[in-house]
Design an enzyme around this catalytic site. Structure first.
Site, mmCIF file in Angstrom:
data_model
loop_
_atom_site.group_PDB
_atom_site.id
_atom_site.type_symbol
_atom_site.label_atom_id
_atom_site.label_comp_id
_atom_site.label_asym_id
_atom_site.label_seq_id
_atom_site.Cartn_x
_atom_site.Cartn_y
_atom_site.Cartn_z
ATOM 1 N N HIS A 108 0.834 -1.202 0.000
ATOM 2 C CA HIS A 108 0.000 0.000 0.000
ATOM 3 C C HIS A 108 0.871 1.256 0.000
ATOM 4 C CE1 HIS A 108 -3.157 2.857 1.368
ATOM 5 N NE2 HIS A 108 -2.178 3.330 2.131
ATOM 6 N N GLU A 109 1.875 1.293 0.875
ATOM 7 C CA GLU A 109 2.758 2.467 0.944
ATOM 8 C C GLU A 109 3.516 2.669 -0.368
ATOM 9 O OE1 GLU A 109 2.788 4.662 3.333
ATOM 10 O OE2 GLU A 109 1.292 3.511 4.437
ATOM 11 N N HIS A 114 1.623 4.523 -2.973
ATOM 12 C CA HIS A 114 1.750 5.983 -2.930
ATOM 13 C C HIS A 114 2.952 6.437 -3.759
ATOM 14 C CE1 HIS A 114 -1.450 6.699 -0.118
ATOM 15 N NE2 HIS A 114 -0.914 5.950 0.832
ATOM 16 N N GLU A 124 -5.535 7.197 -0.881
ATOM 17 C CA GLU A 124 -5.546 5.970 -0.089
ATOM 18 C C GLU A 124 -6.232 4.836 -0.843
ATOM 19 O OE1 GLU A 124 -3.964 5.376 2.754
ATOM 20 O OE2 GLU A 124 -3.153 7.409 2.571
#
Length: 436
Positions: free
Chosen positions: A294-295, A298, A374
């Site tokens: 997930h990070e 970004h 997100e």
């Protein structure tokens, strides 16, 4: 009293009351939202079906009580803040602090006077806020099992934070004053360029130089988790150069993970509280990899760069607004500055008070954008086949952090930069189905 003086008093009064009206409107709005959320949390007593596998009735009730306690504390803190700010503005205490700074200043001049003034204001503000800070750490967080700080650690940590903050703030403030005073009619352009450079420099050195002053960073030991993280980074061509574990457990049992670094040098940091523990807290390796996926989403979608660009645009607009308004005498007179017009005070008044409507709307729009980012990062993890472990990680982290999953829609839309847990899981599952 002649008409000029009457007009001067009228303008000063209008500005002062205008600032107070803006501040109180903001306070009333925030209070209204908090009341909505408080009622929502008060009424929600049943564990949502999605959480029943990881959170029993007692754990859900503890999370609910934690949420209610934070809302009560927030109301007290906000009320304390608005009353204190009203008194400071109405009675001109910032001007008194300036006069005292001028009295003790051995080197007369606006730069040194502004630095002394800023130090005095920061010190007094820190002391006034200290009781609430102590209560939050040693009563509220302690009650729910999150505080890990000793009194000695807390005191030394606050002293270090204050001193480091003052060194950085006073240096930057000095540069800002010099640029405003000597930059000519288009000083705001030079000011923006210099602050952009400083902000980028701070973003670069803070994690590597300043953050280690407060927490211990150690390389993640060799093993299965490190190998899997390095493999994931290599697969995505993420320029990983360092992989650290930060000893966040000395401060709090809350958990987190993040990466930092510019260009071709990136570092990933895991909180030690994120790693699986014998007591059932923390995440398993596949869940940690899902969180990092997930990070890295970004990074892949350039969210960090986009936020930096938006931040610089915002700075330019703030400085432009300041350049138009800072020579207006009532702005200073409203705070008690009748004989002097310090540019640092003008910058503070314009950016903090006059532009409250702009700042409030920008904050809401950035919250909306953050939510979009997100969801995109979650979808990136899904495409890597991490949907199921990411859902488990979100549920585990919510449990460990006593996150309360029931939210008032308006409160959540205004405050939550991350999507609420139940909505996030719903979208995550839909994304997983579409990706198959």
């Amino acid at each position: 009293m002649d008409s000029i003086n009457l007009r001067k008093i009228f303008d000063e009064t209008c500005v002062r009351h205008g600032i107070l009206v803006l501040l109180w409107l903001e306070f009333v709005w925030e209070t209204y939202l908090s009341i909505r959320q408080f009622k929502k949390a008060k009424a929600a007593t049943e564990v949502p079906d999605v959480l029943k596998k990881v959170m029993d009735k007692d754990e859900f009730e503890k999370a609910r009580q934690y949420s209610l306690a934070k809302l009560k504390f927030g109301f007290i803190k906000d009320t304390h803040g608005i009353i204190l700010t009203t008194i400071i503005i109405y009675y001109g205490f910032l001007a008194y602090a300036w006069d005292y700074a001028d009295f003790i200043n051995p080197v007369k001049g606006e730069v040194t006077n502004s630095c002394i003034w800023l130090f005095i204001v920061s010190l007094v503000s820190t002391i006034i806020d200290l009781p609430l800070t102590i209560y939050h750490t040693f009563v509220l967080e302690e009650k729910f099992g999150f505080n890990k700080q000793t009194a000695g650690f807390f005191v030394w940590d606050k002293i270090k934070a204050f001193l480091v903050n003052q060194i950085i703030t006073l240096m930057i403030s000095s540069v800002i004053i010099v640029i405003i005073k000597s930059g000519g009619p288009y000083f705001f352009i030079w000011l923006w360029l210099v602050v952009c450079i400083i902000s980028m420099l701070l973003l670069t050195i803070y994690p590597a130089v300043i953050a280690p002053l407060f927490d211990k960073y150690t390389p993640l030991p060799e093993g299965e988790l490190r190998t899997e993280i390095e493999s994931l980074a290599s697969q995505l061509k993420f320029p990983l150069t360092q992989l650290y574990v930060v000893e966040g457990s000395k401060r709090s049992s809350h958990s987190n993970a993040y990466f930092y670094g510019l260009f071709k040098s990136k570092r990933i940091v895991l909180f030690d509280t994120l790693l699986a523990k014998d007591d059932g807290t923390g995440c398993q390796n596949d869940e940690i990899l899902a969180v990092l996926s997930h990070e890295l989403g970004h990074w892949s979608y350039s969210h960090i760069i986009k936020n930096l660009i938006l931040m610089q645009i915002n700075l330019f607009l703030l400085f432009l607004g300041f350049s138009i308004l800072f020579k207006y005498p009532p702005l200073y007179e409203a705070l008690g500055f009748h004989s002097v017009r310090p540019v640092l005070v003008g910058l503070f008044v314009v950016c903090s008070y006059v532009m409250i409507p702009y700042n409030t709307m920008l904050s809401f729009l950035m919250t909306c954008l953050s939510r979009r980012f997100e969801f995109q990062a979650d979808h990136f993890a899904v495409k890597l086949g991490k949907a199921e472990p990411l859902e488990r990680a979100l549920l585990q982290l919510n449990k460990d952090n006593l996150g309360f999953p029931i939210n008032d829609n308006l409160y959540s839309a205004w405050h939550h930069s991350h999507p609420p847990l139940l909505e996030r899981i719903s979208v995550l599952r839909q994304s997983a189905v579409k990706t198959k």
